[in-house]
Design an enzyme around this catalytic site. Structure first.
Site, PDB file in Angstrom:
ATOM      1  N   LYS A  23      20.755 -19.379  19.226  1.00  0.00           N
ATOM      2  CA  LYS A  23      21.522 -20.372  18.465  1.00  0.00           C
ATOM      3  C   LYS A  23      21.240 -21.746  19.038  1.00  0.00           C
ATOM      4  O   LYS A  23      20.971 -21.878  20.232  1.00  0.00           O
ATOM      5  CB  LYS A  23      23.024 -20.080  18.578  1.00  0.00           C
ATOM      6  CG  LYS A  23      23.847 -20.689  17.480  1.00  0.00           C
ATOM      7  CD  LYS A  23      23.762 -19.851  16.226  1.00  0.00           C
ATOM      8  CE  LYS A  23      24.717 -20.283  15.165  1.00  0.00           C
ATOM      9  NZ  LYS A  23      24.922 -19.219  14.185  1.00  0.00           N
TER      10      LYS A  23
HETATM   11  N1  GLU Z   1      23.563 -19.622  10.806  1.00  0.00           N
HETATM   12  C1  GLU Z   1      23.588 -18.362  10.160  1.00  0.00           C
HETATM   13  C2  GLU Z   1      24.359 -17.347  10.995  1.00  0.00           C
HETATM   14  O1  GLU Z   1      25.156 -17.694  11.808  1.00  0.00           O
HETATM   15  C3  GLU Z   1      22.198 -17.903   9.769  1.00  0.00           C
HETATM   16  C4  GLU Z   1      21.265 -17.614  10.897  1.00  0.00           C
HETATM   17  C5  GLU Z   1      19.839 -17.310  10.452  1.00  0.00           C
HETATM   18  O2  GLU Z   1      19.587 -17.201   9.276  1.00  0.00           O
HETATM   19  O3  GLU Z   1      18.998 -17.185  11.342  1.00  0.00           O
HETATM   20  O4  GLU Z   1      24.247 -16.171  10.806  1.00  0.00           O
END
Ligand code: GLU
Length: 503
Positions: free
Chosen positions: A134
């Protein structure tokens, strides 16, 4: 006077509704409660207690592998402004690692690490072949012009890409709160400029616009996933019985907290396609309640025009928005920030079913209180996995350099035509008395296009993942909630890939 938001939530992946009282990272107003990262760790430990993992493996899985902090300057409005950003890699048991990039003023290391950990278990649960990661940048996107955001984003992307923290084979970001297609297009372009001979450059990030290597259905994927998750839950009568709710989704009263990308799409689809009633919408300046139901499209339009929900006609406005989390309804959908249901309000929640469209909206202490109240929670690592699932499809599409369905569609149609011709021939025979339904031919003949295939893949994923969680919930008598069951499934799969690696 019409006030236009400089930042359009329609383009943001998650909700952009920071409430004053909400928990961020490890910063809680109520010091009695652990922070977000500790909350995720507590939930992890509760699940691990049910597993028999080799010594030390649970600790290895739980620990965050690395977090890179970058501080960089950008010349804006005549002076250099310094920004702080993070990219945290929680687990590399599979690569690339995957997870969004969040733009918010309160982003900190603990928050990105908690979110990266959730990505690990989420990806394992929905069987997307990724580790968890993240990223975050401390800034309020509403305070910057578009060209300034582009400069900042490109510089952040440069810092991450040169360390392989953006890379199609190693680390593939996506949108999250405060970012969307636009930012992903800048990131993809920045990476391509730095890696001019990388034929897979487009796969370095997902959630891109269609004309820049994106995939149909990605924008609404997380909201669509919430809808599919609820549909699957309601296909399990034993599970529904635990909520005391009767029947299907039709007519159910739903309160949505946060009308950003996820909350909006979930509410819209549930209302339009499942006949649910949106009886409450909570936004940053207050909430709207209506017994007869709200239309998410008109409310969203109003928010775009005025910056909030205040003044919206045809519904009661409640100044203290978070109090609406506590109203009587059938399903509560927190779709904004972490920690909105915490030790202070958990006891007052009356919805028998909560589905976590946001990441971490319920703290560990609140989770305990809600469990004691027999409230069923469909947990974040499953409920909002639609985003990363469709991101996976986009990544595969980029690597295969061809749109889904391009080779098969007309061939399927030709096959279907054979059958239709034969049926038409038979129904021309008056003696048989057959008649084709009026729209049968056009519906049957239509081969699946990219959007249909994406939906089918997402639906299948959400169904399969729920089935594995529910099975665990029923099989282990000491597992009393879906969250623990979901963590168990995710952790077991991560453990299996560590074992396969010989670790
Ligand atoms: N931000 C989204 C999540 O928390 C998508 C993450 C992604 O597609 O890699 O799942």
């Amino acid at each position: 006077m019409v006030f236009r938001l400089p930042f359009n939530p329609a383009f943001a992946e998650e909700n952009n509704t920071p409430g004053k009282q909400h928990q961020r990272g490890d910063k809680m107003l109520d010091t009695k409660e652990p922070g977000f990262r500790e909350n995720v760790d507590l939930m992890f430990k509760r699940a691990v207690a049910h597993l028999d993992l080799p010594p030390g493996l649970a600790e290895k899985i739980q620990i965050c592998n690395s977090t890179y902090t970058v501080r960089f300057g950008v010349r804006l409005r005549g002076k250099i402004e310094t920004f702080v950003g993070y990219r945290s890699v929680h687990s590399e048991h599979m690569e690339p690692v995957k997870g969004g990039i969040r733009y918010a003023p309160e982003v900190d290391q603990n928050e990105v690490e908690a979110l990266a950990a959730l990505m690990t278990y989420k990806c394992a649960l929905v069987e997307t072949p990724f580790g968890g990661s993240k990223g975050g940048l401390c800034l309020d996107p509403r305070k910057y012009e578009e060209h300034e955001l582009e400069q900042i984003t490109r510089r952040f992307a440069y810092e991450l890409a040169k360390r392989d923290l953006i890379n199609p084979a190693q680390n593939v970001p996506a949108p999250d709160m405060g970012t969307g297609e636009r930012e992903m297009a800048w990131i993809a372009d920045q990476y391509a400029r730095m890696n001019t001979t990388d034929i897979n450059a487009r796969a370095c990030v997902t959630g891109k616009p269609l004309n820049a290597g994106g995939i149909k259905g990605r924008v609404e994927a997380t909201g669509r996933g919430v809808q599919y998750a609820l549909r699957e839950f309601f296909r399990h009568p034993d599970d529904v019985a635990k909520t005391g709710l009767k029947g299907g989704l039709g007519g159910k009263r739903i309160v949505v907290q946060g009308l950003g990308n996820v909350g909006y799409h979930a509410a819209k689809f549930l209302r339009e396609e499942d006949d649910a009633r949106i009886t409450g919408i909570i936004e940053r300046d207050g909430a709207l309640v209506s017994d007869t139901g709200l239309d998410p499209d008109t409310v969203r339009e109003w928010i775009m025009q005025t910056g909030g929900v205040r003044g919206f006609e045809g519904a009661e406005f409640v100044e203290n928005g978070s109090s609406v989390l506590e109203v009587e309804c059938d399903i509560l959908i927190p779709a904004a920030l972490e920690g909105v249901i915490n030790i202070n309000n958990a006891d007052h929640i009356r919805a028998p079913l909560i589905i976590e469209a946001a990441n971490g909206p319920i703290t560990a202490s609140a989770d305990e209180i809600l469990r004691e109240k027999d409230i069923v929670i469909i947990p974040d690592l499953y409920a909002n996995a639609g985003g990363v699932t469709v991101s996976y499809f986009e990544w595969v599409k980029n690597l295969s350099h061809i749109r889904f369905g391009r080779m098969q569609r007309r061939n399927e149609e030709a096959h279907a035509m054979l059958l239709v011709n034969e049926l038409e021939r038979l129904s021309a025979d008056k003696e048989l008395g057959w008649e084709l339904a009026p729209d049968f031919k056009s519906r049957f003949l239509q081969g699946a296009d990219e959007l249909q295939l994406v939906r089918s893949g997402l639906d299948d994923t959400m169904r399969g993942a729920y089935q594995s969680i529910s099975e665990e919930w029923h099989r282990r008598h000491d597992v009393k909630d879906l969250r623990t069951a979901a963590f168990i499934v995710g952790i077991e799969r991560v453990a299996a890939s560590y074992r396969a690696k010989g670790l």
